[in-house]
Design a protein around this motif. Structure first.
Motif, PDB file in Angstrom:
ATOM      1  N   THR A  17     -15.354  -9.098  25.518  1.00 59.62           N
ATOM      2  CA  THR A  17     -14.751 -10.420  25.343  1.00 59.62           C
ATOM      3  C   THR A  17     -14.073 -10.539  23.986  1.00 59.62           C
ATOM      4  OG1 THR A  17     -16.458 -11.375  26.780  1.00 59.62           O
ATOM      5  CG2 THR A  17     -15.201 -12.902  25.406  1.00 59.62           C
ATOM      6  N   ALA A  18     -14.699  -9.988  22.944  1.00 55.39           N
ATOM      7  CA  ALA A  18     -14.087 -10.041  21.615  1.00 55.39           C
ATOM      8  C   ALA A  18     -12.766  -9.275  21.593  1.00 55.39           C
ATOM      9  CB  ALA A  18     -15.055  -9.460  20.578  1.00 55.39           C
ATOM     10  N   PRO A 100      -7.241 -10.001  33.291  1.00 53.30           N
ATOM     11  CA  PRO A 100      -6.623 -11.179  33.910  1.00 53.30           C
ATOM     12  C   PRO A 100      -7.376 -12.470  33.647  1.00 53.30           C
ATOM     13  CG  PRO A 100      -6.804  -9.374  35.487  1.00 53.30           C
ATOM     14  CD  PRO A 100      -7.591  -8.977  34.287  1.00 53.30           C
ATOM     15  N   PHE A 101      -8.691 -12.372  33.444  1.00 51.73           N
ATOM     16  CA  PHE A 101      -9.501 -13.572  33.240  1.00 51.73           C
ATOM     17  C   PHE A 101      -9.314 -14.155  31.843  1.00 51.73           C
ATOM     18  CE2 PHE A 101     -11.393 -11.317  36.726  1.00 51.73           C
ATOM     19  CZ  PHE A 101     -11.774 -12.317  37.602  1.00 51.73           C
ATOM     20  N   MET A 102      -8.852 -13.342  30.903  1.00 47.95           N
ATOM     21  CA  MET A 102      -8.525 -13.847  29.570  1.00 47.95           C
ATOM     22  C   MET A 102      -7.073 -14.310  29.504  1.00 47.95           C
ATOM     23  SD  MET A 102      -9.439 -14.538  26.437  1.00 47.95           S
ATOM     24  CE  MET A 102     -11.010 -13.681  26.190  1.00 47.95           C
ATOM     25  N   ILE A 103      -6.176 -13.495  30.020  1.00 52.72           N
ATOM     26  CA  ILE A 103      -4.748 -13.783  29.868  1.00 52.72           C
ATOM     27  C   ILE A 103      -4.302 -14.926  30.765  1.00 52.72           C
ATOM     28  CG2 ILE A 103      -2.443 -12.829  30.281  1.00 52.72           C
ATOM     29  CD1 ILE A 103      -3.397 -10.197  29.190  1.00 52.72           C
ATOM     30  N   GLY A 104      -4.802 -14.982  31.999  1.00 54.51           N
ATOM     31  CA  GLY A 104      -4.349 -15.988  32.955  1.00 54.51           C
ATOM     32  C   GLY A 104      -4.494 -17.431  32.481  1.00 54.51           C
ATOM     33  N   PRO A 105      -5.711 -17.890  32.135  1.00 50.48           N
ATOM     34  CA  PRO A 105      -5.870 -19.283  31.697  1.00 50.48           C
ATOM     35  C   PRO A 105      -5.111 -19.610  30.420  1.00 50.48           C
ATOM     36  CG  PRO A 105      -7.986 -18.327  32.300  1.00 50.48           C
ATOM     37  CD  PRO A 105      -7.001 -17.197  32.273  1.00 50.48           C
ATOM     38  N   VAL A 106      -5.073 -18.658  29.477  1.00 49.88           N
ATOM     39  CA  VAL A 106      -4.381 -18.909  28.211  1.00 49.88           C
ATOM     40  C   VAL A 106      -2.878 -19.021  28.436  1.00 49.88           C
ATOM     41  CG1 VAL A 106      -3.895 -17.996  25.907  1.00 49.88           C
ATOM     42  CG2 VAL A 106      -6.186 -17.772  26.881  1.00 49.88           C
ATOM     43  N   LEU A 150     -15.059 -16.951  31.283  1.00 45.43           N
ATOM     44  CA  LEU A 150     -14.739 -16.187  32.492  1.00 45.43           C
ATOM     45  C   LEU A 150     -14.763 -14.689  32.217  1.00 45.43           C
ATOM     46  CD1 LEU A 150     -11.813 -18.218  34.138  1.00 45.43           C
ATOM     47  CD2 LEU A 150     -14.141 -17.949  34.994  1.00 45.43           C
ATOM     48  N   SER A 151     -14.208 -14.282  31.074  1.00 43.71           N
ATOM     49  CA  SER A 151     -14.185 -12.854  30.719  1.00 43.71           C
ATOM     50  C   SER A 151     -15.600 -12.334  30.510  1.00 43.71           C
ATOM     51  CB  SER A 151     -13.348 -12.639  29.459  1.00 43.71           C
ATOM     52  OG  SER A 151     -12.014 -13.073  29.641  1.00 43.71           O
ATOM     53  N   PHE A 152     -16.410 -13.103  29.802  1.00 48.10           N
ATOM     54  CA  PHE A 152     -17.796 -12.699  29.528  1.00 48.10           C
ATOM     55  C   PHE A 152     -18.591 -12.616  30.829  1.00 48.10           C
ATOM     56  CE2 PHE A 152     -22.164 -13.121  28.224  1.00 48.10           C
ATOM     57  CZ  PHE A 152     -22.236 -12.450  27.012  1.00 48.10           C
ATOM     58  N   ALA A 153     -18.493 -13.672  31.650  1.00 48.68           N
ATOM     59  CA  ALA A 153     -19.265 -13.719  32.892  1.00 48.68           C
ATOM     60  C   ALA A 153     -18.811 -12.638  33.869  1.00 48.68           C
ATOM     61  CB  ALA A 153     -19.136 -15.102  33.531  1.00 48.68           C
ATOM     62  N   HIS A 154     -17.517 -12.400  33.922  1.00 43.42           N
ATOM     63  CA  HIS A 154     -17.002 -11.373  34.829  1.00 43.42           C
ATOM     64  C   HIS A 154     -17.506  -9.990  34.423  1.00 43.42           C
ATOM     65  CE1 HIS A 154     -13.713  -8.810  36.629  1.00 43.42           C
ATOM     66  NE2 HIS A 154     -14.099  -9.533  37.662  1.00 43.42           N
ATOM     67  N   THR A 155     -17.578  -9.750  33.125  1.00 44.42           N
ATOM     68  CA  THR A 155     -18.083  -8.463  32.640  1.00 44.42           C
ATOM     69  C   THR A 155     -19.561  -8.300  32.977  1.00 44.42           C
ATOM     70  OG1 THR A 155     -16.480  -8.532  30.823  1.00 44.42           O
ATOM     71  CG2 THR A 155     -18.272  -6.955  30.626  1.00 44.42           C
TER      72      THR A 155
END
Length: 223
Positions: A17-18, A100-106, A150-155
């Motif tokens: 996530t970082a 995609p879970f980081m880039i999409g919402p941002v 989302l990124s953390f939970a998906h990982t």
């Protein structure tokens, strides 16, 4: 109960996530600025992990970074770096899989901001980077938090990708999702339930926190 898979999973999710925040947020900003055929192709590639079976992505990553072939062989021969069956390999696979879970919402949030915000900043002599960091990002805090969670939970829930590139090495690549699978195969349903309950609890608390934060932001006059 062996908790090492839980700690390894949390470590993997935190590092992933970082890295996604550092790389993905500026990348989302770049994608949000105008449309071109090249950007469409790049965005399609980034989105592929959403539609590809995880095992397919993991298989191609395994081939790409295997020390016997291509890029993996070059990295191993020249830099003594091996991503396959290692924690760095898990991080690499997780970054690609969760991107995609980081880039999409941002990206979506940045596109919805009024153009006048950036234009006003430019008239005050701010650079593009200063405008992005000091003006745009503070105005999309709910979307940033959503992307991070989302990124953390998906990982946390990855299985196919991490199994293909990392294998099942205790203390090195055996994350919680693989521990659940192992426990079920051994018919140790108590351990499988314990691992699953811990993962469920972590993700549930994180999702509730996002909903509460976003609700507070919506009610805040400065939100």
């Amino acid at each position: 109960m062996d908790l090492s898979p839980i700690w390894l999973t949390l470590k993997l999710a935190g590092v992933t996530t970082a890295l996604l925040f550092i790389v993905g947020v500026p990348f989302a900003w770049w994608l949000s600025r105008g449309r071109s055929f090249f950007k469409i192709i790049v965005e399609a590639i980034i989105t592929m992990p959403l539609v590809l079976p995880p095992s397919v992505l993991g298989f191609y990553l395994l081939l790409a970074f295997s020390p016997q072939y291509g890029l993996g062989k070059w990295l191993h021969d020249n830099f003594d770096v091996q991503f396959v069956f290692s924690f760095p390999g898990l991080v690499l696979a997780s970054v690609i899989y969760s991107m995609p879970f980081m880039i999409g919402p941002v990206k979506s949030a940045l596109q919805q901001l009024p153009a006048a915000l950036a234009e006003a900043s430019y008239t005050l002599g701010k650079s593009s980077w200063q405008t992005f960091k000091s003006v745009l990002l503070p105005n999309i805090k709910p979307s940033l938090l959503t992307a991070i969670v989302l990124s953390f939970a998906h990982t946390l829930g990855e299985f196919g990708v991490v199994l293909m590139i990392g294998g099942n090495i205790p203390g090195v690549t055996r994350v919680a999702s693989i521990a659940v699978y192992d426990s079920v195969e051994k018919m140790d349903y108590a351990s499988a339930n314990n691992y699953s309950l811990i993962l469920f609890s972590i993700t549930f608390v994180m999702v509730i926190a996002v909903f509460v934060f976003n609700k507070y932001q919506a009610k805040s006059p400065l939100g």
